[in-house]
Scaffold this motif. Structure first.
Motif, short mmCIF file in Angstrom:
data_model
loop_
_atom_site.label_atom_id
_atom_site.label_comp_id
_atom_site.label_asym_id
_atom_site.label_seq_id
_atom_site.Cartn_x
_atom_site.Cartn_y
_atom_site.Cartn_z
N UNK A 3 0.83 -1.18 -0.06
CA UNK A 3 0.00 0.09 0.19
C UNK A 3 0.94 1.26 0.04
N UNK A 4 0.23 2.10 -0.45
CA UNK A 4 0.92 3.79 -0.58
C UNK A 4 -0.02 4.35 0.53
N UNK A 5 0.49 5.33 1.26
CA UNK A 5 -0.13 5.87 2.58
C UNK A 5 0.12 7.32 2.58
N UNK A 6 -0.80 8.21 2.76
CA UNK A 6 -0.50 9.77 2.92
C UNK A 6 -1.35 10.22 4.03
N UNK A 7 -0.53 11.13 5.12
CA UNK A 7 -1.51 11.63 6.21
C UNK A 7 -1.38 13.10 6.05
N UNK A 8 -2.25 13.92 6.34
CA UNK A 8 -2.36 15.36 6.42
C UNK A 8 -2.80 15.82 7.47
N UNK A 12 -8.32 21.41 11.64
CA UNK A 12 -9.50 20.76 12.29
C UNK A 12 -9.27 19.18 12.29
N UNK A 13 -9.00 18.78 11.09
CA UNK A 13 -9.13 17.18 10.76
C UNK A 13 -7.75 16.69 10.26
N UNK A 14 -7.29 15.67 10.83
CA UNK A 14 -6.39 14.78 10.36
C UNK A 14 -6.61 13.88 9.25
N UNK A 25 -8.72 3.12 -3.89
CA UNK A 25 -8.38 4.34 -2.84
C UNK A 25 -9.27 4.27 -1.57
N UNK A 26 -8.82 4.47 -0.67
CA UNK A 26 -9.35 4.26 0.87
C UNK A 26 -9.13 5.71 1.23
N UNK A 27 -10.10 6.35 2.35
CA UNK A 27 -9.81 7.54 3.25
C UNK A 27 -10.43 7.33 4.44
N UNK A 28 -9.85 8.00 5.45
CA UNK A 28 -10.17 8.07 6.56
C UNK A 28 -10.08 9.37 7.52
N UNK A 29 -10.75 9.95 8.35
CA UNK A 29 -10.44 11.06 9.02
C UNK A 29 -10.58 10.91 10.59
N UNK A 30 -9.84 11.76 11.23
CA UNK A 30 -10.28 11.81 12.72
C UNK A 30 -9.94 13.32 13.06
N UNK A 31 -10.55 13.59 14.20
CA UNK A 31 -10.07 14.91 14.64
C UNK A 31 -8.69 15.37 14.93
N UNK A 32 -8.35 16.53 14.64
CA UNK A 32 -6.87 17.00 14.80
C UNK A 32 -6.80 17.05 16.23
N UNK A 33 -5.63 16.73 17.03
CA UNK A 33 -5.26 16.73 18.28
C UNK A 33 -4.07 17.88 18.44
N UNK A 34 -4.36 19.08 18.73
CA UNK A 34 -3.61 20.16 18.90
C UNK A 34 -2.51 20.03 19.86
N UNK A 35 -3.09 19.48 20.88
CA UNK A 35 -1.91 19.29 22.15
C UNK A 35 -0.77 18.22 21.57
N UNK A 36 -1.17 17.49 20.73
CA UNK A 36 -0.27 16.49 20.40
C UNK A 36 -0.59 15.71 19.00
N UNK A 38 0.70 14.11 16.72
CA UNK A 38 0.98 12.58 16.27
C UNK A 38 -0.03 11.91 16.55
N UNK A 39 -0.80 11.93 17.78
CA UNK A 39 -1.69 11.19 18.24
C UNK A 39 -3.18 11.28 17.36
N UNK A 40 -3.39 12.48 16.80
CA UNK A 40 -4.52 12.31 15.55
C UNK A 40 -3.97 11.46 14.42
N UNK A 41 -2.84 11.62 13.95
CA UNK A 41 -2.19 10.95 13.11
C UNK A 41 -2.30 9.30 13.24
N UNK A 42 -1.97 9.12 14.39
CA UNK A 42 -1.84 7.55 14.67
C UNK A 42 -3.50 6.91 14.67
N UNK A 43 -4.24 7.91 15.21
CA UNK A 43 -5.82 7.49 15.35
C UNK A 43 -6.24 7.11 13.94
#
Length: 679
Positions: A3-8, A12-14, A25-36, A38-43
């Protein structure tokens, strides 16, 4: 399976987008975690349910640099400069954006005067040493930095663009005494003239470097050790290309517009696939709306980017190539408010991810664009983020009603006013990249993305009279998708002022030859195993006596001097409506872009859905001047290629909603794009 993966990581959202072996192609979203962050990215990785051990490519884009600067959360930074130039950062430029303001306030420098140090040395504009470097004068500055807890140091010496020898010596001397401190020398970032702009760029790079070092180090550790990522991750740069994490940590100022740049590259690929090389790109996210122009398949870049610039403030110049973006505070989370005179405004303040718009039910009480679209019937409260987020319509109504009561309007009237105003702000931004730069929008298609792009694009396209509006697949995660079709890229710019009428052709060849060798060396070992290099060349030129330049692309083969001059006259007339055929022309800067050719996935899902295109329901939508109208509602995934329908209608998907206005029609092309035209 690979797979090829990209995160942004957005305000507001990650977002996460992946493409597997068969092009799905598949996509997913999670709320951005401003205090950390990387936590939103891993989510998002966890929500996607993927094993990163299968990843052969992983790209990352983030707002960490722009956030550190705008929120003043960077490192405690010092500046070392040539004796007599300590106050360059304070003096800045004499021009005023707000020309009628006789008492303008200059931006407060990121380095206070007490941490700006001078050293005796002098190099002239041709690179010759006039006064040797007095290294012993640095010792008191080193002790002051140690005592003040300085975390980063920028070095910008006079005319170091012509000869970086003294800057390199300063770095070596300071690093020996303070090995734990990050040191930036301006000649590593840019080799262009203009002392203030180079000083500003070096300072901003130093200011964010410890933050970016910590952030990218944390992300890489989490991905490689915690999530078993097998490949080396890359990061999206502002110039529209990728770089290794190692290179990004050395020059983090190149990440200032990391995420938005990826969307522009993606829009260029969409235009290429459609046979439309001229594209205006619009990205409406939760916090801002961004737009850019693509001509002949090439995104525009600028080396005159300014952070925090607006019509009243000069901002901070950044002298590195950045994809030319106009950005305004007009996203889904932009807050509507009324000033003392009773006038309605939208943004630039945003409700962000926490607490978010009033309708999120997370504690937000101020009305936003999202609340207005919800009350107008455009958004489905039961299908927001695919039904993952519970939406409170009454909370939106209460917030809009409270604002409207201040000026005697109902909640519904206030919602229409907000939508009308935010559309007007976006039209102005779109004209800034097109009409005001000599381009006719009727020659372009409008590619709209972001969570809010598809809701606004139909109205904006009709106003601008573009050829048609294109909503690509997965518009709510389009910037992440754009990262999957980017390539490693290095931009080099070198000041070398030459009069065209006195020019020896071999001089141009020699300068570009030096830049090509430097570009090949700039790709570090992490990037050396991909494809061959290819180069794009341009010149920044001006008439003799002018201060500023226009960029002249040269194509794959170097043209003759006569062709270069003719191209300059054409570009100057397009930008400023006049040309001076009898005035000598100067070359100021040489610009070389180097790409590593890599395999990229195909540019879309391939076709529309496999459904029967049946209505999933109907909903009343308030079209303001056209009143309430009953709209068919479709699920985008069910629309097959060739589907056509007349507006008004809505097309829903988990991360976005497309609004087709009365008098418009939409069709699904063979790549799954929604193409909106005026009837």
């Amino acid at each position: 399976m690979s797979i090829r993966v990209a995160t942004d990581v957005g305000g507001t959202f990650t977002d996460l987008v992946l493409i597997d072996d068969d092009g799905t192609v598949r996509a997913t979203k999670a709320s951005t975690t401003p205090t950390a962050f990387s936590r939103g990215l891993l989510r998002t990785v966890e929500k996607a349910g993927i094993d990163l051990a299968d990843a052969v490519f992983f790209a990352h884009g983030s707002t960490v640099v722009i956030n550190a600067i705008t929120e003043r959360r960077g490192a405690r930074t010092a500046l070392i400069t040539t004796r007599g130039f300590r106050d360059v950062l304070e003096i800045g430029r004499g021009n005023r954006p707000d020309m009628y303001n006789l008492r303008p306030r200059k931006p407060r420098p990121f380095v206070p005067r007490r941490w700006r140090f001078e050293v005796t040395e002098r190099i002239d504009h041709q690179g010759a040493v006039v006064a040797p470097l007095a290294l012993d004068e640095l010792d008191p500055a080193i002790e002051a930095c140690r005592a003040s807890g300085i975390e980063a140091i920028a070095v910008c010496l006079l005319n170091s663009f012509a000869n970086p020898e003294h800057e390199a010596q300063v770095r070596e001397h300071v690093a020996a005494a303070l090995p734990w401190i990050d040191i930036t020398i301006s000649s590593d970032i840019t080799r262009q003239l203009r002392e203030y702009e180079r000083s500003s760029t070096a300072v901003l790079n130093a200011y964010v470097q410890p933050v970016v070092n910590g952030y990218l180090g944390e992300v890489e550790t989490e991905l490689r050790e915690g999530k078993r990522l097998a490949c080396r991750p890359v990061v999206m740069q502002s110039n529209g290309g990728t770089a290794s994490f190692a290179r990004a940590r050395r020059t983090p100022i190149n990440l200032v517009e990391s995420g938005p740049a990826a969307g522009i590259i993606g829009a260029a690929r969409i235009g290429e696939a459609l046979g439309e090389p001229n594209v205006i790109y619009l990205d409406i996210g939760g916090t801002t709306a961004k737009c850019s122009l693509i001509e002949d398949g090439r995104p525009k870049t600028t080396s005159e980017y300014k952070l925090e610039w607006d019509e009243h403030h000069a901002g901070f110049p950044v002298l590195v190539p950045v994809v030319d973006i106009v950005e305004i505070g007009a996203g889904g989370g932009s807050i509507a408010w009324i000033d003392e005179g009773g006038a309605l405004h939208v943004g630039p303040q945003s409700a962000g991810a926490e607490p978010g718009p009033a309708c999120y039910g997370l504690g937000g009480t101020q009305p936003t664009v999202t609340d207005a679209k919800l009350l107008a019937g455009v958004l489905n409260p039961d299908y927001f983020l695919g039904g993952e987020l519970d939406i409170d319509v009454e909370a939106a109504r209460a917030a809009l009603g409270a604002l409207g009561a201040k000026v005697g309007m109902t909640a519904e009237q206030t919602a229409n006013g907000i939508i009308r105003l935010v559309n007007a702000n976006m039209i102005n931004a779109l004209k800034l990249v097109s009409v005001r730069r000599g381009y006719d929008p009727r020659d372009f298609v409008l590619v709209a993305a972001g969570g809010g792009g598809a809701m606004h694009a139909g109205a904006l396209g009709a106003e601008l009279r573009v050829k048609h509006v294109v909503i690509p697949p997965l518009p709510g995660t389009f910037s992440a998708w754009g990262m999957l079709v980017t390539e490693p890229r290095v931009d080099l710019m070198r000041t070398h002022i030459l009069r065209a009428d006195r020019l020896i052709p071999d001089e141009v060849v020699a300068v570009f030859g030096d830049l090509e060798r430097e570009a090949a060396e700039a790709f570090d070992e992490q990037e050396a195993q991909v494809g061959a290099l290819r180069f794009t060349r341009s010149l920044q030129m001006r008439y003799h006596g002018q201060e500023h330049t226009v960029s002249v692309p040269l194509g794959n083969e170097l043209p003759s001097l006569a062709q270069i001059e003719a191209a300059f006259h054409t570009e100057h007339e397009r930008a400023y409506t006049f040309a001076l055929d009898d005035t000598p022309v100067e070359i100021v800067n040489f610009h070389l872009t180097a790409h590593r050719t890599v395999a990229t996935p195909r540019t879309a899902n391939g076709d529309g859905g496999a459904g029967t295109a049946a209505e999933k329901g109907r909903r009343e939508v308030d079209f303001d001047r056209h009143g309430l109208q009953s709209c068919s509602v479709y699920e985008r995934a069910s629309l097959p290629s060739g589907f056509e329908a007349a507006g008004p209608l809505l097309i829903e998907e988990p991360t976005s909603t497309t609004l087709v206005h009365p008098g418009q029609a939409v069709r699904v092309d063979d790549r799954g794009n929604l193409v909106i035209t005026n009837r």
